[in-house]
Design a protein around this motif. Sequence first.
Motif, PDB file in Angstrom:
ATOM      1  N   SER A 131      76.338  62.730  69.225  1.00 52.25           N
ATOM      2  CA  SER A 131      77.672  62.730  69.820  1.00 52.25           C
ATOM      3  C   SER A 131      77.756  63.758  70.939  1.00 52.25           C
ATOM      4  CB  SER A 131      78.727  63.025  68.752  1.00 52.25           C
ATOM      5  OG  SER A 131      78.543  64.329  68.222  1.00 52.25           O
ATOM      6  N   PRO A 132      78.682  63.592  71.898  1.00 52.51           N
ATOM      7  CA  PRO A 132      78.743  64.494  73.060  1.00 52.51           C
ATOM      8  C   PRO A 132      78.873  65.969  72.707  1.00 52.51           C
ATOM      9  CG  PRO A 132      80.075  62.545  73.463  1.00 52.51           C
ATOM     10  CD  PRO A 132      79.629  62.470  72.028  1.00 52.51           C
ATOM     11  N   ASP A 133      79.526  66.299  71.582  1.00 51.09           N
ATOM     12  CA  ASP A 133      79.647  67.707  71.203  1.00 51.09           C
ATOM     13  C   ASP A 133      78.519  68.169  70.293  1.00 51.09           C
ATOM     14  OD1 ASP A 133      80.246  66.453  68.820  1.00 51.09           O
ATOM     15  OD2 ASP A 133      82.254  67.326  68.608  1.00 51.09           O
ATOM     16  N   GLY A 134      77.555  67.271  70.017  1.00 51.36           N
ATOM     17  CA  GLY A 134      76.401  67.633  69.209  1.00 51.36           C
ATOM     18  C   GLY A 134      76.669  67.741  67.728  1.00 51.36           C
ATOM     19  N   SER A 135      77.830  67.290  67.254  1.00 49.95           N
ATOM     20  CA  SER A 135      78.190  67.501  65.854  1.00 49.95           C
ATOM     21  C   SER A 135      77.830  66.348  64.934  1.00 49.95           C
ATOM     22  CB  SER A 135      79.699  67.771  65.745  1.00 49.95           C
ATOM     23  OG  SER A 135      80.444  66.609  66.116  1.00 49.95           O
ATOM     24  N   ILE A 136      77.567  65.161  65.476  1.00 50.69           N
ATOM     25  CA  ILE A 136      77.322  63.981  64.646  1.00 50.69           C
ATOM     26  C   ILE A 136      76.091  63.253  65.158  1.00 50.69           C
ATOM     27  CG2 ILE A 136      78.259  61.777  63.847  1.00 50.69           C
ATOM     28  CD1 ILE A 136      81.034  62.897  64.201  1.00 50.69           C
ATOM     29  N   LEU A 150      76.489  57.543  60.211  1.00 50.18           N
ATOM     30  CA  LEU A 150      77.004  58.679  60.970  1.00 50.18           C
ATOM     31  C   LEU A 150      76.826  59.904  60.082  1.00 50.18           C
ATOM     32  CD1 LEU A 150      80.307  57.273  62.551  1.00 50.18           C
ATOM     33  CD2 LEU A 150      78.032  57.446  63.578  1.00 50.18           C
ATOM     34  N   VAL A 151      76.051  60.886  60.587  1.00 45.18           N
ATOM     35  CA  VAL A 151      75.662  62.029  59.766  1.00 45.18           C
ATOM     36  C   VAL A 151      76.148  63.318  60.432  1.00 45.18           C
ATOM     37  CG1 VAL A 151      73.744  63.246  58.686  1.00 45.18           C
ATOM     38  CG2 VAL A 151      73.601  60.765  59.048  1.00 45.18           C
TER      39      VAL A 151
END
Length: 303
Positions: A131-136, A150-151
């Motif tokens: 994900s763009p924010d690196g969280s998923i 989705l992890v």
Amino acid sequence: PAIVSSAALTSPGGNAGSAVAVWADASGRVRDTLPLPRGAYYDVAVSPDGKRLALETTTSTGRVEGTIADVATGLARARPGDSDERNEAFFWPDGRRIVFVAGGRSIAYSVVGPPANDTLMPAGWQVLAVSPDGSIFAATGPADSSGLWLVPRDGRAPRQSLPVRRGPSTFRAAFSPDGRWVVYRSVDGLYVSPVPATGETFKVAPLDATEPLWSPRGDAIYYRTGPRWMTVPISTAGGFHAAEPRLLFSGRFLQISGKSYGVGPDGRFLLLVGPPQETTTRLNVITNFFGELRRLAPPGRGK
């Protein structure tokens, strides 16, 4: 008596697997050629800032080699993790790392600054998108019949399964630029699901659609079907809405079993162009070939 003459047919030829990398606009018109040597490239990716490329090639010995190349200069360096297996690498959202599989694990490798590896998930899991924010992560697990997950990167929230029908060449996920949606390939077409997953899905493209990517503004999904590059206009105001797919362009760009294109931050398409000879429509006919050969090199010459 019938006059018998000899003739030879020739056609320009070349290695159709040898390509140059180019930038093209949304109409398929080539705007620039990248300063990279011609090669048998495939599985291409563009960094989010448009400054670097990731691509793979196969050597004469059959070994797969991954490369990171500078867009402006063409200077390239090998990335680690090369093997005899194809490996569809992609860039971390900040463009400073590249994600690929090595030793059965998804690795984030630094391409800016000192080299460093970061193992993202346990062995057997493959990260397909971040994900763009690196969280998923969008990832596949070992022997998961449900397919795509989705992890959360920090592990604090449970994994969420996306409703995917497993089949050949499935998955290929990509997050929208705002991180609220994920597009992925299922066995019967392209689907979009919200992030976090709610169980809701939207089919946006048919069975033969592959290689989904989002436009830089998130207002369209691109995909390839054979020699055609398509677009699906997207609106998320008041919910998710997808228009009917329409043709962007087609042409003699190479279609490879992997990622055959990328999209830069300015909306240009990174494509691979094969030699012009692979689509030639000209056939040269040489008549009386052996008679001409005897005239130019008669028997006994050179003795």
